[in-house]
Enzyme design. Structure first.
Site, PDB file in Angstrom:
ATOM      1  N   TYR A   1       1.027  -1.336   0.081  1.00  0.00           N
ATOM      2  CA  TYR A   1      -0.020  -0.156   0.077  1.00  0.00           C
ATOM      3  C   TYR A   1       0.935   1.094   0.123  1.00  0.00           C
ATOM      4  O   TYR A   1       1.382   1.487   0.952  1.00  0.00           O
ATOM      5  CB  TYR A   1      -0.832   0.222   1.213  1.00  0.00           C
ATOM      6  CG  TYR A   1      -2.011  -0.985   1.141  1.00  0.00           C
ATOM      7  CD1 TYR A   1      -2.251  -1.971   0.374  1.00  0.00           C
ATOM      8  CD2 TYR A   1      -2.766  -1.149   2.573  1.00  0.00           C
ATOM      9  CE1 TYR A   1      -3.303  -2.644   0.332  1.00  0.00           C
ATOM     10  CE2 TYR A   1      -3.924  -2.040   2.465  1.00  0.00           C
ATOM     11  CZ  TYR A   1      -3.911  -3.022   1.465  1.00  0.00           C
ATOM     12  OH  TYR A   1      -4.942  -3.688   1.344  1.00  0.00           O
TER      13      TYR A   1
ATOM     14  N   PHE B   1     -14.015  -4.429  -0.388  1.00  0.00           N
ATOM     15  CA  PHE B   1     -14.897  -3.721  -1.368  1.00  0.00           C
ATOM     16  C   PHE B   1     -16.331  -3.925  -0.993  1.00  0.00           C
ATOM     17  O   PHE B   1     -17.391  -4.177  -1.585  1.00  0.00           O
ATOM     18  CB  PHE B   1     -14.951  -4.464  -2.683  1.00  0.00           C
ATOM     19  CG  PHE B   1     -13.453  -4.459  -3.405  1.00  0.00           C
ATOM     20  CD1 PHE B   1     -12.695  -3.310  -2.980  1.00  0.00           C
ATOM     21  CD2 PHE B   1     -12.960  -5.479  -4.518  1.00  0.00           C
ATOM     22  CE1 PHE B   1     -11.362  -3.299  -3.408  1.00  0.00           C
ATOM     23  CE2 PHE B   1     -11.842  -5.237  -4.782  1.00  0.00           C
ATOM     24  CZ  PHE B   1     -10.913  -4.343  -4.426  1.00  0.00           C
TER      25      PHE B   1
ATOM     26  N   LEU C   1     -18.340  -1.575   0.151  1.00  0.00           N
ATOM     27  CA  LEU C   1     -19.067  -0.340  -0.295  1.00  0.00           C
ATOM     28  C   LEU C   1     -18.735  -0.005  -1.698  1.00  0.00           C
ATOM     29  O   LEU C   1     -19.815   0.312  -2.533  1.00  0.00           O
ATOM     30  CB  LEU C   1     -18.682   0.766   0.561  1.00  0.00           C
ATOM     31  CG  LEU C   1     -18.816   0.951   1.955  1.00  0.00           C
ATOM     32  CD1 LEU C   1     -18.427   2.022   2.635  1.00  0.00           C
ATOM     33  CD2 LEU C   1     -20.234   0.453   2.263  1.00  0.00           C
TER      34      LEU C   1
ATOM     35  N   PHE D   1     -13.122  -1.843  -9.530  1.00  0.00           N
ATOM     36  CA  PHE D   1     -13.049  -2.640 -10.834  1.00  0.00           C
ATOM     37  C   PHE D   1     -14.835  -2.647 -11.539  1.00  0.00           C
ATOM     38  O   PHE D   1     -15.186  -3.284 -12.213  1.00  0.00           O
ATOM     39  CB  PHE D   1     -12.674  -4.012 -10.867  1.00  0.00           C
ATOM     40  CG  PHE D   1     -11.257  -4.042 -10.011  1.00  0.00           C
ATOM     41  CD1 PHE D   1     -10.204  -3.454 -10.834  1.00  0.00           C
ATOM     42  CD2 PHE D   1     -11.157  -4.338  -8.622  1.00  0.00           C
ATOM     43  CE1 PHE D   1      -8.918  -3.423 -10.119  1.00  0.00           C
ATOM     44  CE2 PHE D   1      -9.819  -4.478  -8.271  1.00  0.00           C
ATOM     45  CZ  PHE D   1      -8.662  -3.793  -8.751  1.00  0.00           C
TER      46      PHE D   1
ATOM     47  N   PRO E   1     -18.748  -0.545 -11.907  1.00  0.00           N
ATOM     48  CA  PRO E   1     -19.359   0.903 -12.042  1.00  0.00           C
ATOM     49  C   PRO E   1     -19.411   1.560 -10.507  1.00  0.00           C
ATOM     50  O   PRO E   1     -19.921   0.949  -9.599  1.00  0.00           O
ATOM     51  CB  PRO E   1     -20.644   0.501 -12.688  1.00  0.00           C
ATOM     52  CG  PRO E   1     -20.519  -0.726 -13.477  1.00  0.00           C
ATOM     53  CD  PRO E   1     -19.511  -1.515 -12.418  1.00  0.00           C
TER      54      PRO E   1
ATOM     55  N   LEU F   1     -23.836   2.232  -2.870  1.00  0.00           N
ATOM     56  CA  LEU F   1     -24.319   3.305  -2.172  1.00  0.00           C
ATOM     57  C   LEU F   1     -25.447   4.026  -2.943  1.00  0.00           C
ATOM     58  O   LEU F   1     -26.092   4.803  -2.386  1.00  0.00           O
ATOM     59  CB  LEU F   1     -23.255   4.375  -2.031  1.00  0.00           C
ATOM     60  CG  LEU F   1     -22.007   3.820  -1.010  1.00  0.00           C
ATOM     61  CD1 LEU F   1     -20.986   4.772  -0.695  1.00  0.00           C
ATOM     62  CD2 LEU F   1     -22.546   3.173   0.125  1.00  0.00           C
TER      63      LEU F   1
END
Length: 284
Positions: free
Chosen positions: A57, A204, A206, A210, A212, A217
């Site tokens: 990271y 992932f 939320l 990779f 749309p 949300l």
């Protein structure tokens, strides 16, 4: 806040993921270094005792920030990292050979300033089923655990077949897979983990970079539930994910103290049955 075992630790079910501490694309320095450090310190103040990170990271950003903000660490803080990739000079993701895993575990220990990590996840890239390479990777992880470098072995981005194969060779402390209201492809893995008492750590939850934007949300049912409950869409989505099984450990990432506090407040949300059923039906 409820807790669940993660290796030899018992951690709160909402932790913190350090993936958003570096710059855009998990690459380069943070937009606001002071805010990044404040997020980490506030997380621990509010009871977070599970931080998920990785040497790649940044690279070399998240771990440095964690050490600057929190070292010496609270005795109950579980630092969990992952190995299986590196970054090129442009920020691209590169797989690594199993022989290099030990070096990357040692790099995590050095930059975080610890002698042992609570856990390290073996992150798989483009692996659909167990094979000889997977066994080689597991062998390195088992040796690192047996040598005292890591407290528990985790798996990331794996299938149920990977998990069952790994369990024939060693104990598994946690599994880290993509899972959300709109992506439940890892449901068989979650079910296996739940049956065996293994922590399941969704990423992932939320938004996937990779997919749309706003699939979770921006979904009408999520927005409606948020308005009805007086909560944010993110809080509703995280509350649903937390409610799926008692072994789910959330690690929402953020570089904002305000968003951090909102994420941790999810522990106070209890979805009514109608809302939960409506949200569960999204991916049906």
């Amino acid at each position: 806040m409820d807790s669940f075992p993660l290796g030899r630790f018992s951690v709160a079910r909402i932790g913190y993921g350090a993936i958003q501490l570096p710059g855009p694309g998990v690459f380069g320095p943070p937009r606001d270094r002071g805010e990044a450090l404040a997020v980490l310190r506030r997380a621990v103040e509010l009871g977070v005792n599970h931080i998920d990170t990785a040497q790649f990271y940044g690279p070399n950003v998240s771990n440095d920030l964690i050490r600057e903000a929190l070292h010496p660490y609270p005795a109950n803080l579980a630092l969990v990292s992952k190995v299986g990739a590196r970054r090129d000079d442009a920020g691209g993701w590169l797989p690594i050979d199993p022989a290099d895993y030990r070096k990357d575990i040692e790099a995590n220990l050095r930059t975080l300033g610890v002698d042992q990590l609570a856990g390290v996840n073996l992150r798989l890239i483009d692996s659909d089923r167990p094979d000889e390479r997977f066994d080689d990777q597991l062998s390195v992880m088992i040796a690192a655990r047996d040598d005292g470098l890591i407290g528990g072995i985790g798996l990331s981005n794996v299938t149920r077949e990977h998990l069952l194969h790994a369990l024939e060779r060693t104990e598994i402390a946690c599994v880290q897979n993509a899972f959300s209201l709109v992506d439940r492809s890892s449901a068989p893995v979650l079910q296996e983990c739940t049956a065996r008492g293994i922590a399941f750590v969704p990423f992932f939850s939320l938004r996937s970079p990779f997919a749309p934007p706003n699939q979770v949300l921006g979904h009408d049912l999520v927005q409606q539930a948020a308005q009805r409950l007086g909560r944010t869409a993110a809080q509703v989505a995280l509350a649903w994910t937390l409610s799926v099984a008692p072994n789910v450990l959330l690690i929402p990432g953020t570089s904002s103290v305000r968003h951090l506090e909102e994420n941790l407040d999810v522990a106070s949300i209890e979805l009514d049955e109608d809302t939960r059923e409506q949200l569960t039906a999204i991916a049906a």
